[in-house]
Each structure stands twice: as C-alpha cells, then as structure tokens.
Design a protein around this motif. Structure first.
Motif, PDB file in Angstrom:
ATOM      1  N   THR A  25     -11.800  -2.859   3.468  1.00 15.50           N
ATOM      2  CA  THR A  25     -10.567  -2.107   3.715  1.00 15.50           C
ATOM      3  C   THR A  25     -10.569  -1.521   5.118  1.00 15.50           C
ATOM      4  O   THR A  25      -9.538  -1.510   5.806  1.00 15.50           O
ATOM      5  CB  THR A  25     -10.400  -1.010   2.659  1.00 15.50           C
TER       6      THR A  25
ATOM      7  N   LEU B  84      -7.442  -3.337   0.202  1.00 18.39           N
ATOM      8  CA  LEU B  84      -6.242  -3.533   1.005  1.00 18.39           C
ATOM      9  C   LEU B  84      -6.470  -4.643   2.032  1.00 18.39           C
ATOM     10  O   LEU B  84      -7.562  -4.788   2.588  1.00 18.39           O
ATOM     11  CB  LEU B  84      -5.855  -2.244   1.735  1.00 18.39           C
TER      12      LEU B  84
ATOM     13  N   GLU C  55      -2.139  -4.585  -1.497  1.00 12.68           N
ATOM     14  CA  GLU C  55      -3.320  -4.570  -2.353  1.00 12.68           C
ATOM     15  C   GLU C  55      -3.579  -5.951  -2.957  1.00 12.68           C
ATOM     16  O   GLU C  55      -2.638  -6.628  -3.370  1.00 12.68           O
ATOM     17  CB  GLU C  55      -3.132  -3.577  -3.517  1.00 12.68           C
TER      18      GLU C  55
ATOM     19  N   ARG D 109      -9.440  -0.534  -5.370  1.00 12.40           N
ATOM     20  CA  ARG D 109      -8.524  -1.635  -5.084  1.00 12.40           C
ATOM     21  C   ARG D 109      -8.473  -1.865  -3.570  1.00 12.40           C
ATOM     22  O   ARG D 109      -8.246  -0.939  -2.785  1.00 12.40           O
ATOM     23  CB  ARG D 109      -7.148  -1.309  -5.652  1.00 12.40           C
TER      24      ARG D 109
ATOM     25  N   ALA E   4       0.841  -1.208   0.000  1.00 12.85           N
ATOM     26  CA  ALA E   4       0.000   0.000   0.000  1.00 12.85           C
ATOM     27  C   ALA E   4       0.870   1.249   0.000  1.00 12.85           C
ATOM     28  O   ALA E   4       1.928   1.295   0.641  1.00 12.85           O
ATOM     29  CB  ALA E   4      -0.922  -0.013   1.215  1.00 12.85           C
TER      30      ALA E   4
END
Length: 941
Positions: free
Chosen positions: A353, A289, A278, A287, A219
C-alpha cells in the motif's frame, strides 16, 4: 547378373546402407575433385530422445538431395550430422524410466549419479534416430557424428569432443563483455519440471474457460459519475459508482495486482485516474490499495475497458508494470502453489500500500501478498477460494437478477509440450543474453545479402523478430545440460570462469558454490556450425567448410535457432554461419489438416518406409516440396511413387532381357528414336539442374518423373522393342544402356537405394553410384529433327488414344486410320514410325481418304486423320453418356466458379487453397470442352 522380378526394398535398402558405410562413401572431401569448391550443410540436430517423424523425413530428404547432387558434381561435400542433448526431454525420459524400475528418484541419488544414469541411457538408446535417418538414406558423414554435450564432465568413453568446452568458453566471453547477465524477469515456467522453458516448448491449447467480473471499490468511499455512450456518442448510461470493474480469467492472481489500468482516451474513467482502489480480496482489516493508471495497453471497447495489472504473472501486464514503475509481486512457488515463504500478510500488504501511494519501498521479493489461509494451496484451489470470498462480500458484478456475472468461453491456455501442465508466467532470477547488443549484425547480414532466406516471405518474419527482440532467457532449472560456469562466494559475489580452479583463483580464500542451473539447449545449439568443426581451434574443417553453404530448416525455428546462430556466429567469428537458409513448410495430412495425435492423423514415416520403401517416400516428399507451400501427404501418394520405383525397375529388367548392359561409352546413334531419347535426357538434366539450383525440389522431381516414366519407360521402351530385331539392334542396346545409366544418376539424389541397386546389377562399375559423376550432357545433344519427328508420333498416338477413350471405343477394337491431309514431313514421320503407331494406337496401316459419316477427326502437326468408329460404337448411346458427363462437369465447374466469385472466400482462404481451386476449375473446363467437342462429332456422324 540376372535381376530379380521385383525390387525388395526391405532387404536391399539395409544392405545398401551398410555398403555405403563400409565404403566410406559419405566422408567429407573423400570423393571431391582436386581443387573442388566446398559444399557444406549442418543437420538441424534432432533430439537425442527423438525418433523419425514426418517433419524430419522432409527436412532430411531435401538436405540429402542437395548433398548427393553436389557430391556427384565433384564438390568437396560435408553433411555434418549430430544430436542435441535435449535437456527437458532427456531428463523426463530417464526420470520416467527410473520410476518404472522403482529406483530412487534423482533427488535421492543426487546430481552426479543422476547425470551418470543419463549418460548410460544415451549409450544404450540415444542413437535410435541415427539408425532411422540411415533408413531414410541420409548421406551424412556419420564418422563425424556430433553431440551437444560431448566432452562434458562425466562423459563416458566415446563421448569425447570439445563441444562442451566451446559452449562454456562462449558463456564466459559473453559474460565478460556484458552480453550475458543475471536478472529477474518474467519467463514461461513449467511447474512440473520446475524450470523456465522457451516459447517453442509452450503449446497453446483451447480449453473451456470462464471470465469473472469483480468490483474494485474506490478508496475512502469515493464516488464518480460513470457515463457510457453508444457508437454515435449518444449517452446510454449515467450512474454514480463507488467502484471500477474488471474481468479476469485468473482470479487467484488478483492477490498480486499492482494497479488497475485504463486507456488514456477512455473518458468514462477520467475522473478517477490517479486515485486508489481496493483489491476486493484478503483480510478486511488489511485490505490493500492499488492505483488507477493509464496505459495504451487496455482496449476501451473490450469488456469494461479496465484491466488489472499483475506484473509478476502475465506477460502483457509485465510490460505495463515496467513502463509505469508498478512493483512486481510474486505469488507462487516453483510448483505453482501459493507462496508460503516471505513476510506475513499484514506486513506485506502494508508495504504494498505504501508503494501504491508512491513511496519507495525497495526490493519487494520478500513481500508475500498471499493471505495466510491461502498459503501453500495449489493455484487452482486458491482460485476457487478467492472467487468464493469476493462473491461472499458482494463484490462480484451481478446481472439484473442479482446473480454473479460469469462468462463461459473457450480460452487459449499455454501448456508445457513435454509435461502437459498449465504454464505459469513467473518472475524468477535467470541468466539472460542481452540480445540487443548482438542483434544488428544478424539483421545486416540478411539485408545486404550475405545470407539469403528462401522463400523471401520468411525474411519478413526474421526481421520482425530481430527488430523487436527481447532479452533471451538462457538458464534452465535442470540437471542435464551445460552447467552455468559461475560460482558464488558467501556474500553472493559472482565469479565467472571456464573451470572451478579458475574461479577459485579469482576468489582466494573464499568458499565457492557453483550455480546449479544449466544452459538452455538453444544456447548450445546456437554454436552448432562452428562447434561441430572444432572451434575455437583453427581447424582444417573450419577453414574449408565454414561458413556453411545451405541450411534447410522449418519455419517454426527461424527465431529460436536460425536467428540465434546468426547472432552468435557473427559475434564470435565475424562471419555468417550459412549463405542460404531454405525454409520448408509443415507436412500436413492429405486433406491439408495439421497432424496431431488428438486428431489421429499423424503419419509415421517409418511405417511408410516399411510399406513402400524409402525411395518412394523420398520422391513423394520432394515432389510436394513446392517453395512456400505445406506438403499434403497420404499413403496413396507414397504408393503411387512406389509404382514409379517399380516402373523403373521393370524397364531396366526389360532392357536386361534384351541384352542391354550399362557401363558403356556414350553412343552416337543414327536411328531417330535413339537420337530422340538422348535429347530428352539432356533436356531433363537441364531442368533438374536449374530447379535444384533454385531450390525448386518439386520442379526437379516433376521433370524426372515426366522423363523417366513418360519418355523413357513408356515411349522409348515401346519404340525400341522392334529395333532389337533389326539393323539398329546394337545401336539401340548401347543407347538404352547409356541412357539408363544417366537416368540412374539423375534419379539418385531423390531415390538413392533403387538406383544404387540398379547401378550394381547392370554393369561393371569402377565405383558406387553415390560417388560417381553427375551426367555431363549438353543442349547440343538435342537433335531437332529427331525431336520433331518423335514428338509428332507421340502427338498422333495420344490423339488417337484420347479419341478412342472419349468415344467409348472398346480397347480391343482395331480401327482404320484415314489420312485426309498431310504435308511431306508428316508423311515421312508416318512412314518411318508406322509399326509403332499401329501397335500403340491400335490402328490398321494408314490409308489416304476423305472424311465420311461414321468418322471422327483427329490431328497432328501438319496432318489430319479420320477414325471410322460408326461400326464399333452406338453413337446415340455414347452421345447420351457424354451429355450426362458434360452436365456433371458443368455443375461442378459452376460450383467452383461461384466459390471463387464469393468475396468472403477470396478474403479468407489461403492463397494455396485459392490457387488449387482455380486449377480444379481450369481442369474441369478443359474436360467440359473436350466432352462438348466429342458430342458435336458424334452428332455429325
């Protein structure tokens, strides 16, 4: 009654089975002695859809031997038969039949109508295996035949019973005790039947597979120094990376990843543990995480040492996720298609996320991390799309030429044994037994000896499973089975009760809906011993036959069935369900390979019965049932024992032609031969009783074979022939008749049909052999003098025969027998049995003399003999033949000796294979020693 020339098994076996049924020969307790001890066995219930396979044949033959043996000894016996309703298998059979008939499918006709069709099928075809077990000779109390769905709602007339009520009662009892609960866990999911299945219903198959290698970018563009060292700790690679790489055989599951895990000791990734990376698939603007975590599960030496964690679709990952608080994201629906329900992808990815950053996001069941363009796709189609997208972004690990790294390798893939489709680990709401609450008594019962598991090696398996037990999934998404007795109101509140009326009384004024799932068949069959005896009622059968005496079963269901019966019966009654568990091996083909349809080596026991008769098959299986061994079965083995059946038939027919009849009183013979055979009979019975007491079925069969063929049909029949024309004629007829009767009885548990037929044909009987008394013979019946004399005669005849065969003496040649040395006992035995020795050894009357050229020596206890063979063979030619034979024996023995001396063979071969190889070598060495001795004798001629 005159005997036919041959035993017609095809005709006689069916008639005898009907006669047993008509006489009620197998009804529990009907033929017990007053005050007799009980002996009870419950049959491992075959599936109602099943037909007899070779495993059934072994399992039921061994049970039948034990039951018949105890019945004849006067025990109060119960062999409880029955069938399992086999949820998936039965539903599949009926649905297939509906499709073949072009009838509406089950969803079109509804649950109630579909269950009616299953009951109709059961009435029409469900007893197939019962008839096949009768063909095998199984002596169950067929009047008590049970069914695990008896008494269920909708059951037609003839299917009454309380098994359903017992199952429902146990569920309610366990629910109220907190032993049964509903929860979300990972289970084996069959996408074809759309139901959870047990591990036993999963078949692992080796299939071509691939391992894809992908990059998970760190990330925020973070980087780290990746350092790789060789086995000696020397630095082999150092580079700056902005990713962590993983390998997977199932790229489609990347969409549901919750973390990447590395081993705590893996120094390569220490700088990035705790940061986010990711997932390299999905819309770029959303996207997702996930964290990089440590866990003991990853192997630092396998691949990159990093593994993706998809807790909702892999059993190992599930363990990592639950240990580390990683959310479980379900990706697929009940048909293993990518989910089309739940929240939009963007919203779902945002929630995931936040969870990766450590926020509490609560229930994630509505989160759907499948991008919209993949929703509804089959999992295999989604896999291709995921691979294409990752590769297109340049996030596949590449080789030196820039090509994506893909390892082609065979993988073990789980398939449904009924459906044949790939099983999907799925996170679903199911009903569970909290087995940890009821497991300890089952462990204690085996440890303290209340239940004994044989062979003892299987106790380790039993303890391993129970000491590492997981919650037991007991619900199935089917329509055929015991429906879960739980109702829900509009708010989702649960009401567990035996009937809907009771549930409604618990929720007055509320509208209730019953849980649609049914119980796993292992749950209902877990009650088999008590459920078949009328529990929860206080029945006479329970008081008399429970706990049962012995369970005979296969090793593959020690956990699925044996352990669960132990847990459930101890929880419900405080008693073990059985005192002894005898675990038999897996029947393999004659080369030792596991039977499978794909190999084309499956043996159909019904074909063997058609070809050779049930008795021959039974005796073969018993003879191969060495404790802890897998029997190796082939048609030739069964054919050999069909010859044994014929041998006994012919010996009895010979006796009949000489005026011998059965049903006579025990004789007190004077002649040596008759006294000897009575002693051999007593010795054989002692060996059989000892072996069966210890569950050594093969030893019992071997003792019977050695006595019935070797001693009775060969030696005694031959020795008795001249006696029928002399003073001992009546004594010999009485002795032979009585000995044959006792032999039929000893053989009956193993070969019930031919012995029952011989019993009927050879005398006036008060009862069928199946319910007659087991022989009561004493060791005192062995006459030492007769034993010594006849064994001397047998030794001499065998020695002469062996020498003749070894030296190539023509079969028709009659040789002189020269006595070179003999003590008084030997001379007496020689004189008393001269006609027998002369006829069977093909020698002239014995004469005293000295060894001379042209003679070979033979011996018996206390005596030496010479056989003049110089005029009937060519010594030089025979020596040459034996030299060649010895050379081949020596070569074969050297090969086996080298194999046994190879450390790799000793390390890798099964103990059974090593033992067989040692036995072959010992036999070759014996043959070689005899050949060399014969060569030496020829050289001295």
């Amino acid at each position: 009654m005159t005997m036919d020339k041959n035993f017609d098994a095809a005709t006689a076996e069916a008639r005898i089975a009907r006669d047993w049924d008509a006489a009620g020969a197998f009804k529990a307790g009907a033929h017990a002695r007053p005050g007799a001890e009980a002996f009870s066995v419950v049959i491992p219930p075959p599936n109602v859809t099943g037909s007899l396979h070779v495993g059934h044949a072994l399992n039921n033959t061994l049970q039948d031997i034990l039951v018949r043996w105890h019945r004849m000894r006067g025990f109060d016996t119960l062999w409880q038969p029955g069938q399992d309703h086999a949820g998936i298998a039965t539903q599949m059979v009926v649905e297939r039949r509906m499709a073949e008939r072009q009838e509406p499918n089950r969803r079109e006709i509804g649950r109630e109508a579909f269950v009616e069709k299953i009951w109709a099928w059961k009435q029409e075809s469900g007893d197939t295996i019962i008839g096949q077990l009768k063909r095998l000779g199984a002596s169950c109390d067929w009047s008590r035949n049970a069914f695990t769905m008896s008494g269920a709602p909708g059951a037609p007339a003839g299917e009454e019973g309380n098994f359903h009520d017992a199952v429902i009662r146990v569920f309610v009892d366990f629910y109220n005790k907190g032993i049964i609960y509903r929860g979300k866990r990972l289970v084996n999911w069959d996408p074809h039947f759309e139901t959870a299945i047990s591990d036993l219903e999963v078949e692992s198959r080796e299939v071509p597979g691939h391992m894809w290698h992908f990059k998970y970018p760190l990330a925020g563009g973070a980087t780290y120094e990746y350092v790789e060292r060789d086995a000696d700790g020397v630095e082999a690679l150092r580079e700056t990376r902005d990713y962590i790489s993983i390998a997977t055989t199932r790229p489609e599951t990347m969409l549901g990843d919750g973390a990447v895990a590395v081993h705590p000791s893996d120094e390569r990734y220490a700088p990035i543990v705790g940061i986010l990376c990711e997932i390299p698939v999905g819309p770029k603007e959303h996207r997702r995480l996930i964290p990089i975590i440590t866990d003991e599960y990853p192997d630092p030496d396998f691949g990159s040492g990093a593994v993706k964690i998809t807790g909702a679709h892999d059993f190992n990952d599930y363990g990592v996720a639950t240990r580390n608080g990683i959310p479980l994201y379900a990706l697929m629906d009940t048909k293993a298609q990518m989910r089309a329900d739940g929240l939009p992808y963007a919203e779902s990815a945002a929630i995931a996320t936040r969870a990766a950053r450590g926020e509490d996001v609560g229930d994630v069941s509505a989160v759907n991390l499948v991008p919209e363009h993949l929703r509804g796709l089959d999992r295999m189609a989604a896999r291709k799309q995921v691979i294409a997208e990752i590769t297109g972004e340049g996030l596949a690990v590449t080789d030196a030429e820039g090509n994506p790294v893909v390892d082609a390798k065979p993988i073990m893939q789980p398939h449904g044994d009924r459906s044949g489709v790939v099983i999907e680990p799925m996170l679903t709401d199911q009903w569970f037994v909290d087995t940890k609450k009821i497991v300890q008594p089952a462990i204690d019962a085996v440890r303290d000896g209340r239940t004994k598991i044989l062979p003892e090696q299987h106790e380790k398996v039993y303890f391993h499973w129970l000491e590492n037990i997981e919650p037991w999934t007991i619900s199935r998404q089917l329509w055929w089975g015991h429906q879960i007795p739980v109702w829900y109101d509009e708010d989702g509140e649960q009401y567990c009760a035996a009937t809907e009326a009771e549930a409604q009384a618990m929720a007055p004024g509320r509208k209730l809906t019953r849980d649609p799932d049914v119980l796993d068949t292992w749950f209902s069959s877990g009650l088999w011993p008590i459920g078949t005896m009328g529990w929860p009622g206080d029945t006479e059968e329970l008081r008399k036959y429970f706990p049962t005496s012995t369970l005979v079963t296969g090793f593959d269901i020690i956990f699925f069935w044996v352990a669960r019966m132990m847990m459930m019966q101890l929880e419900l009654t405080g008693k073990v369900p059985f005192e002894t568990v005898y675990v038999h091996g897996l029947v393999r083909d004659e080369k030792g390979a596991k039977m499978s349809k794909s190999k084309g080596n499956v043996i159909d026991p019904l074909t063997l019965i058609d070809d050779f008769g049930a008795d021959a098959l039974r005796f073969t299986l018993a003879g191969m049932a060495a404790m802890g061994r897998d029997p190796k079965l082939g048609p030739k083995h069964v054919e050999g024992n069909r010859n044994f059946v014929t041998k006994i038939w012919n010996a009895t027919r010979f006796a009949e032609m000489n005026g011998v009849r059965g049903g006579v009183a025990r004789p007190a013979p004077a002649h040596t031969v008759n006294r000897w055979i009575m002693g051999e009979l007593a010795r054989a019975q002692a060996q059989v009783d000892e072996a069966l007491t210890a569950f050594r079925f093969n030893d019992a069969a071997a003792a019977l074979y050695a006595f019935a063929w070797g001693k009775l049909c060969d030696w005694y029949v031959e020795a008795a022939k001249p006696l029928f024309d002399g003073e001992a004629a009546e004594e010999t007829r009485a002795t032979m008749g009585w000995v044959l009767d006792q032999t039929f009885a000893l053989l009956h548990p193993f070969m019930p049909f031919v012995t029952e037929e011989l019993w009927r044909l050879t005398g006036e009987r008060d009862a069928m052999l199946a319910v007659s008394d087991w022989p009561a013979l004493e060791a005192a019946q062995i006459d030492p003098d007769a034993d010594r004399e006849m064994n001397w005669v047998i030794t001499l005849i065998d020695a002469v025969r062996s020498a003749r065969a070894q030296m190539g003496v023509p079969a028709g040649a009659k040789l002189d027998l020269v006595v070179t040395e003999a003590d008084a006992a030997a001379r007496a035995a020689l004189a008393s049995n001269a006609p027998l020795i002369e006829r069977l050894a093909r020698v002239n009357p014995a004469q005293d003399g000295q060894m001379a050229r042209g003679m070979i020596a033979v011996a018996a206890p206390g005596a030496s003999f010479g056989l003049p063979i110089g005029d009937v063979i060519d010594p030089a030619a025979e020596a040459s033949r034996l030299e060649k034979a010895a050379a081949k024996l020596d070569k074969d023995a050297s090969g086996l000796r080298a194999r046994l001396g190879n450390p790799k063979f000793a390390q890798n071969a099964d103990p059974e294979v090593i033992e067989e190889t040692e036995a072959k070598l010992a036999a070759l060495d014996e043959d070689l020693a005899r050949a060399r001795a014969a060569i030496a004798q020829l050289a001295a001629m």
